[in-house]
Motif scaffolding. Structure first.
Motif, PDB file in Angstrom:
ATOM      1  N   TYR A 150      51.044 -29.527  34.651  1.00  0.00           N
ATOM      2  CA  TYR A 150      51.983 -30.258  33.803  1.00  0.00           C
ATOM      3  C   TYR A 150      51.370 -31.562  33.297  1.00  0.00           C
ATOM      4  O   TYR A 150      51.551 -31.941  32.138  1.00  0.00           O
ATOM      5  CB  TYR A 150      53.258 -30.544  34.590  1.00  0.00           C
ATOM      6  CG  TYR A 150      54.300 -31.304  33.799  1.00  0.00           C
ATOM      7  CD1 TYR A 150      55.100 -30.656  32.874  1.00  0.00           C
ATOM      8  CD2 TYR A 150      54.468 -32.676  33.994  1.00  0.00           C
ATOM      9  CE1 TYR A 150      56.046 -31.362  32.151  1.00  0.00           C
ATOM     10  CE2 TYR A 150      55.411 -33.386  33.275  1.00  0.00           C
ATOM     11  CZ  TYR A 150      56.203 -32.722  32.351  1.00  0.00           C
ATOM     12  OH  TYR A 150      57.128 -33.420  31.637  1.00  0.00           O
ATOM     13  N   ASN A 153      49.070 -31.751  29.958  1.00  0.00           N
ATOM     14  CA  ASN A 153      49.625 -31.631  28.610  1.00  0.00           C
ATOM     15  C   ASN A 153      48.904 -30.535  27.825  1.00  0.00           C
ATOM     16  O   ASN A 153      48.530 -30.698  26.663  1.00  0.00           O
ATOM     17  CB  ASN A 153      49.538 -32.966  27.862  1.00  0.00           C
ATOM     18  CG  ASN A 153      50.387 -32.972  26.602  1.00  0.00           C
ATOM     19  OD1 ASN A 153      51.373 -32.236  26.513  1.00  0.00           O
ATOM     20  ND2 ASN A 153      50.009 -33.777  25.619  1.00  0.00           N
ATOM     21  N   ASN A 154      48.723 -29.395  28.496  1.00  0.00           N
ATOM     22  CA  ASN A 154      48.030 -28.248  27.918  1.00  0.00           C
ATOM     23  C   ASN A 154      48.819 -27.007  28.291  1.00  0.00           C
ATOM     24  O   ASN A 154      49.104 -26.778  29.474  1.00  0.00           O
ATOM     25  CB  ASN A 154      46.602 -28.189  28.475  1.00  0.00           C
ATOM     26  CG  ASN A 154      45.792 -27.056  27.871  1.00  0.00           C
ATOM     27  OD1 ASN A 154      46.293 -25.971  27.630  1.00  0.00           O
ATOM     28  ND2 ASN A 154      44.510 -27.313  27.655  1.00  0.00           N
ATOM     29  N   LYS A 155      49.179 -26.214  27.307  1.00  0.00           N
ATOM     30  CA  LYS A 155      50.033 -25.058  27.597  1.00  0.00           C
ATOM     31  C   LYS A 155      49.328 -24.045  28.487  1.00  0.00           C
ATOM     32  O   LYS A 155      49.965 -23.382  29.317  1.00  0.00           O
ATOM     33  CB  LYS A 155      50.496 -24.395  26.298  1.00  0.00           C
ATOM     34  CG  LYS A 155      49.377 -23.876  25.413  1.00  0.00           C
ATOM     35  CD  LYS A 155      49.933 -23.267  24.140  1.00  0.00           C
ATOM     36  CE  LYS A 155      48.804 -22.765  23.227  1.00  0.00           C
ATOM     37  NZ  LYS A 155      49.337 -22.196  21.973  1.00  0.00           N
ATOM     38  N   TYR A 156      48.028 -23.912  28.356  1.00  0.00           N
ATOM     39  CA  TYR A 156      47.294 -22.992  29.224  1.00  0.00           C
ATOM     40  C   TYR A 156      47.272 -23.502  30.669  1.00  0.00           C
ATOM     41  O   TYR A 156      47.436 -22.737  31.616  1.00  0.00           O
ATOM     42  CB  TYR A 156      45.861 -22.807  28.714  1.00  0.00           C
ATOM     43  CG  TYR A 156      45.794 -22.171  27.349  1.00  0.00           C
ATOM     44  CD1 TYR A 156      46.039 -20.809  27.187  1.00  0.00           C
ATOM     45  CD2 TYR A 156      45.488 -22.928  26.228  1.00  0.00           C
ATOM     46  CE1 TYR A 156      45.981 -20.222  25.940  1.00  0.00           C
ATOM     47  CE2 TYR A 156      45.423 -22.353  24.966  1.00  0.00           C
ATOM     48  CZ  TYR A 156      45.667 -20.992  24.834  1.00  0.00           C
ATOM     49  OH  TYR A 156      45.612 -20.407  23.593  1.00  0.00           O
ATOM     50  N   SER A 157      47.068 -24.802  30.816  1.00  0.00           N
ATOM     51  CA  SER A 157      47.087 -25.389  32.159  1.00  0.00           C
ATOM     52  C   SER A 157      48.473 -25.285  32.789  1.00  0.00           C
ATOM     53  O   SER A 157      48.614 -24.959  33.975  1.00  0.00           O
ATOM     54  CB  SER A 157      46.656 -26.852  32.098  1.00  0.00           C
ATOM     55  OG  SER A 157      45.355 -26.977  31.583  1.00  0.00           O
ATOM     56  N   PHE A 158      49.495 -25.557  31.992  1.00  0.00           N
ATOM     57  CA  PHE A 158      50.866 -25.489  32.517  1.00  0.00           C
ATOM     58  C   PHE A 158      51.227 -24.062  32.901  1.00  0.00           C
ATOM     59  O   PHE A 158      51.858 -23.823  33.943  1.00  0.00           O
ATOM     60  CB  PHE A 158      51.841 -26.028  31.466  1.00  0.00           C
ATOM     61  CG  PHE A 158      53.251 -26.136  31.972  1.00  0.00           C
ATOM     62  CD1 PHE A 158      53.528 -26.778  33.162  1.00  0.00           C
ATOM     63  CD2 PHE A 158      54.296 -25.599  31.238  1.00  0.00           C
ATOM     64  CE1 PHE A 158      54.832 -26.880  33.627  1.00  0.00           C
ATOM     65  CE2 PHE A 158      55.592 -25.697  31.692  1.00  0.00           C
ATOM     66  CZ  PHE A 158      55.861 -26.344  32.887  1.00  0.00           C
ATOM     67  N   LEU A 159      50.808 -23.105  32.109  1.00  0.00           N
ATOM     68  CA  LEU A 159      51.060 -21.705  32.440  1.00  0.00           C
ATOM     69  C   LEU A 159      50.326 -21.312  33.715  1.00  0.00           C
ATOM     70  O   LEU A 159      50.852 -20.576  34.557  1.00  0.00           O
ATOM     71  CB  LEU A 159      50.619 -20.816  31.278  1.00  0.00           C
ATOM     72  CG  LEU A 159      50.928 -19.315  31.399  1.00  0.00           C
ATOM     73  CD1 LEU A 159      52.407 -19.084  31.606  1.00  0.00           C
ATOM     74  CD2 LEU A 159      50.443 -18.582  30.154  1.00  0.00           C
ATOM     75  N   LEU A 240      43.667 -17.437  30.548  1.00  0.00           N
ATOM     76  CA  LEU A 240      44.167 -18.810  30.638  1.00  0.00           C
ATOM     77  C   LEU A 240      43.057 -19.848  30.548  1.00  0.00           C
ATOM     78  O   LEU A 240      43.195 -20.954  31.033  1.00  0.00           O
ATOM     79  CB  LEU A 240      44.909 -19.005  31.968  1.00  0.00           C
ATOM     80  CG  LEU A 240      46.117 -18.100  32.187  1.00  0.00           C
ATOM     81  CD1 LEU A 240      46.603 -18.240  33.603  1.00  0.00           C
ATOM     82  CD2 LEU A 240      47.222 -18.464  31.236  1.00  0.00           C
ATOM     83  N   TYR A 244      45.025 -24.077  35.591  1.00  0.00           N
ATOM     84  CA  TYR A 244      45.359 -25.487  35.788  1.00  0.00           C
ATOM     85  C   TYR A 244      44.118 -26.368  35.851  1.00  0.00           C
ATOM     86  O   TYR A 244      44.229 -27.591  35.844  1.00  0.00           O
ATOM     87  CB  TYR A 244      46.184 -25.656  37.067  1.00  0.00           C
ATOM     88  CG  TYR A 244      45.572 -24.993  38.279  1.00  0.00           C
ATOM     89  CD1 TYR A 244      44.584 -25.618  39.015  1.00  0.00           C
ATOM     90  CD2 TYR A 244      45.985 -23.732  38.682  1.00  0.00           C
ATOM     91  CE1 TYR A 244      44.013 -25.027  40.109  1.00  0.00           C
ATOM     92  CE2 TYR A 244      45.424 -23.116  39.783  1.00  0.00           C
ATOM     93  CZ  TYR A 244      44.441 -23.766  40.500  1.00  0.00           C
ATOM     94  OH  TYR A 244      43.878 -23.159  41.596  1.00  0.00           O
TER      95      TYR A 244
END
Length: 363
Positions: A150, A153-159, A240, A244
């Protein structure tokens, strides 16, 4: 009332001696912790070298061979390189969460080593609920991964962080039920008592033979908890980027790298403690002290042999885990969750019910 000079000097010398005793006591308390951390660090370096050598052998290629004899210093060289790499921070990310996440992942795993008995005389703290303390502490690690995803601020990291949390929750329940079955058989939650309960009949007293179903479920669940293939969905590169870890560099990335191997080592140690008899010699009616003609009261020798036996069993399981990584293909996310919730959870629950019934009938 006038105090003589000799009395003042005696009082001062007494206070100095007491202060030195307090300092000595504090240092002596920290010595076991430092020794344990040093041993864990060396163990992680050995595991990294073993994984590279075993993977090279499986893939029929040359592994690390230049950094030190047989490439044993390659992991140390990689760690030194990461230590001096620049730490990059996402411009629009949450810098607090981004920085704290890796630390939480490492610290929560390091605390688990405090309840692992390496021999009958070498354990940091023997708690009456040691195995469940491990489960409670290890459940904190996915929070650090979620914070890291979280905060990037990266959608791949958050996923990737969400996948790590979902995977951990799915496989912690079967893992806990298997540990509860072992606790019922041993009538204790202490790791030392669980090992002692397996020591009566040597090899045949292992919980492996009394809980074969729980052993298989525990191995599968521990591999999923460690995010090892075929369960490495939180950081699957094809889907991904790196999960994260995508935005991390330098020592923070190194902390995630170390945390994965720390988790693998602690899982292997708990397999040894719960199912493989821990530090006990596996051949019944043969005492190691008699075999080598050494006095049984020699605590140093007994502790050394116990550590050697524990590590030998641990690295046997590590060899199986490393071989599994380079043998089986990766699962899809739906397959991973179905395996945890629809297959392992009912089996572990049924195993717990059977264990409870057998214990009640034996009363």
């Amino acid at each position: 009332m006038i105090i003589e000079t000799t009395e003042v000097q005696a009082i001062n010398s007494f206070s100095i001696v007491e202060s030195l005793k307090e300092v000595y006591g504090t240092i002596w308390m920290l010595v076991p912790i430092l020794i344990l951390i040093l041993g864990i660090t060396i163990g992680v370096l050995v595991i990294v070298w073993l994984e590279r050598e075993i993977s090279a052998g499986i893939q029929q290629r040359i592994g690390p061979e230049y950094a030190g004899p047989l490439g044993i210093l390659q992991a140390l060289a990689d760690g030194t390189k990461l230590l001096f790499k620049e730490n990059l921070l996402p411009a629009r990310g949450d810098k607090g969460l981004f920085s704290v996440g890796p630390s939480i992942a490492v610290i929560s795993i390091l605390l688990s080593y405090s309840v692992i008995p390496f021999s009958s005389r070498l354990i940091l703290v023997d708690l009456s609920n040691g195995v469940f303390l491990w489960i409670a502490i290890s459940s904190i690690a996915p929070i650090g991964l979620l914070m890291s995803g979280y905060g990037s601020n990266n959608k791949y990291s958050f996923l990737g962080g969400l996948r790590a949390a979902a995977q951990s929750i799915s496989y912690e329940i079967p893992l806990t039920l298997c540990v509860l079955s072992i606790s019922l058989l041993s009538n204790s939650l202490s790791t030392v008592d669980i090992v002692e309960a397996q020591s009566k009949y040597g090899l045949w007293g292992w919980n492996l033979w009394r809980q074969p179903i729980g052993f298989l479920v525990f191995i599968i669940s521990s591999l999923a908890e460690c995010e090892r293939l075929p369960f490495d969905l939180p950081e699957a590169e094809e889907e991904l980027v790196a999960g994260y870890q995508t935005e991390y560099s330098g020592i923070k990335f190194g902390l995630f790298y170390v945390a994965s191997y720390l988790n693998l080592l602690v899982s292997s140690l708990f397999v040894t403690v719960l199912y493989l008899g821990g530090w006990n010699f596996s051949i019944p009616y043969i005492f190691v002290t008699d075999l080598f003609g050494i006095n049984a009261r020699d605590g140093v020798f007994e502790t050394t042999i116990g550590i050697f036996i524990t590590l030998a069993k641990t690295f046997l399981f590590l060899f199986i885990s490393i071989t599994t990584r380079w043998t089986l293909p990766r699962l899809r996310m739906d397959q991973l969750l179905n395996l945890g919730w629809k297959f392992l959870l009912p089996i572990s629950l049924g195993n717990l019910l059977l264990t409870t019934s057998s214990q009640l009938l034996s009363l």
